[in-house]
Design an enzyme around this catalytic site. Sequence first.
Site, PDB file in Angstrom:
ATOM      1  N   ASP A  36       0.822  -1.211   0.000  1.00  0.00           N
ATOM      2  CA  ASP A  36       0.000   0.000   0.000  1.00  0.00           C
ATOM      3  C   ASP A  36       0.860   1.266   0.000  1.00  0.00           C
ATOM      4  OD1 ASP A  36      -2.271   1.517   0.058  1.00  0.00           O
ATOM      5  OD2 ASP A  36      -2.774   1.114   2.150  1.00  0.00           O
ATOM      6  N   ASN A  84     -10.948  -2.816  -6.067  1.00  0.00           N
ATOM      7  CA  ASN A  84     -10.135  -1.827  -6.790  1.00  0.00           C
ATOM      8  C   ASN A  84     -10.729  -1.418  -8.148  1.00  0.00           C
ATOM      9  OD1 ASN A  84      -6.941  -3.073  -5.539  1.00  0.00           O
ATOM     10  ND2 ASN A  84      -8.159  -1.360  -4.801  1.00  0.00           N
TER      11      ASN A  84
HETATM   12  C1  FPP Z   1      -2.305   0.218  -3.147  1.00  0.00           C
HETATM   13  O1  FPP Z   1      -1.731   1.516  -3.147  1.00  0.00           O
HETATM   14  C2  FPP Z   1      -1.729  -0.518  -4.248  1.00  0.00           C
HETATM   15  C3  FPP Z   1      -2.418  -1.104  -5.254  1.00  0.00           C
HETATM   16  C4  FPP Z   1      -3.893  -1.076  -5.342  1.00  0.00           C
HETATM   17  C5  FPP Z   1      -1.716  -1.758  -6.340  1.00  0.00           C
HETATM   18  C6  FPP Z   1      -0.526  -2.560  -5.929  1.00  0.00           C
HETATM   19  C7  FPP Z   1       0.186  -2.993  -7.116  1.00  0.00           C
HETATM   20  C8  FPP Z   1       1.525  -3.018  -7.245  1.00  0.00           C
HETATM   21  C9  FPP Z   1       2.449  -2.678  -6.163  1.00  0.00           C
HETATM   22  C10 FPP Z   1       2.133  -3.513  -8.510  1.00  0.00           C
HETATM   23  C11 FPP Z   1       1.927  -4.962  -8.599  1.00  0.00           C
HETATM   24  C12 FPP Z   1       2.624  -5.522  -9.719  1.00  0.00           C
HETATM   25  C13 FPP Z   1       2.757  -6.830  -9.938  1.00  0.00           C
HETATM   26  C14 FPP Z   1       3.510  -7.270 -11.084  1.00  0.00           C
HETATM   27  C15 FPP Z   1       2.227  -7.858  -9.065  1.00  0.00           C
HETATM   28  P1  FPP Z   1      -2.701   2.770  -3.336  1.00  0.00           P
HETATM   29  O2  FPP Z   1      -2.730   3.114  -4.774  1.00  0.00           O
HETATM   30  O3  FPP Z   1      -4.026   2.488  -2.743  1.00  0.00           O
HETATM   31  O4  FPP Z   1      -1.914   3.836  -2.540  1.00  0.00           O
HETATM   32  P2  FPP Z   1      -2.580   5.072  -1.760  1.00  0.00           P
HETATM   33  O5  FPP Z   1      -3.357   4.486  -0.619  1.00  0.00           O
HETATM   34  O6  FPP Z   1      -1.375   5.827  -1.301  1.00  0.00           O
HETATM   35  O7  FPP Z   1      -3.430   5.823  -2.734  1.00  0.00           O
END
Ligand code: FPP
Length: 257
Positions: A36, A84
């Site tokens: 996250d 998501n």
């Molecule tokens: C949450 O951060 C993250 C996600 C919803 C996506 C996670 C995906 C990756 C790290 C890449 C994965 C890649 C592979 C190849 C498996 P957020 O966007 O909710 O962060 P925020 O809370 O700061 O907005």
Amino acid sequence: MLQRLKRLFSSQPQPETDGHGIVPDAVPNHVAIIMDGNGRWARKRGLPRIAGHRAGMNKVKEISLAADDIGIKVLTLYAFSTENWKRPTEEVEFLMRLPEEWLAKELDTLIARNCQIRIIGETEGLPSHTARVVQDAEEKTKANTGMILNIALNYGSRREIVAAVKQIAQDVQEGRLSVDAIDDAAIAERLLTRGLPDPDLLIRTSGEVRLSNFLLWQSAYTEFWFTDVFWPDFSREHFFQAIRAFQGRGRRFGGLK
Ligand code: FPP
């Protein structure tokens, strides 16, 4: 810290540790990570959210190899939840391209490491280009006997449990299962994690302190470790810090020490 001080002043013989202060014999079998903070990482730098996701993707290899280096058997990464899809289309489309981009770069390394890639989640709900590459990676690595890299993609734990309950109801209705035979194992073997040990340790980055529909059944006795570090800044050393913290915990599974 407290655990380390206690060990320092204890008269008990101390277990051998590797170069990272990790006891090799007490490494968790299964570590799960909620990656996250990509969006906030990007905002802090004045970048679009997708730049945060790409930076997050670039961390997946470092942490997967760190897990493999210390002998973890299963690493489960939460890459995309069933919730998501509520995000803006542009962001969802970008996230759905990341598995292809990442596997094109890293699949050979994972194969050389004897890693097995598995996807947990509703793959039938993925765009066909995403489903194709992840199924291809599963196929190419299915005979590998090393670390299982379990990627949760379009995964939601409540839906997973609902699907298991429906299967049980159907098995009972059609005479394959008696009501008396419904127990923990009957549910566990109908989950997407069937055959895998429950996570011993769950890490969540970015300062959020919740499970967000991740491995609800499986984490009944999981140890949790939270950090304020955003996922794109999460390093091998942070990962080892979590493992050391895990090794300092006393797990009783509801019993006494
Ligand atoms: C949450 O951060 C993250 C996600 C919803 C996506 C996670 C995906 C990756 C790290 C890449 C994965 C890649 C592979 C190849 C498996 P957020 O966007 O909710 O962060 P925020 O809370 O700061 O907005």
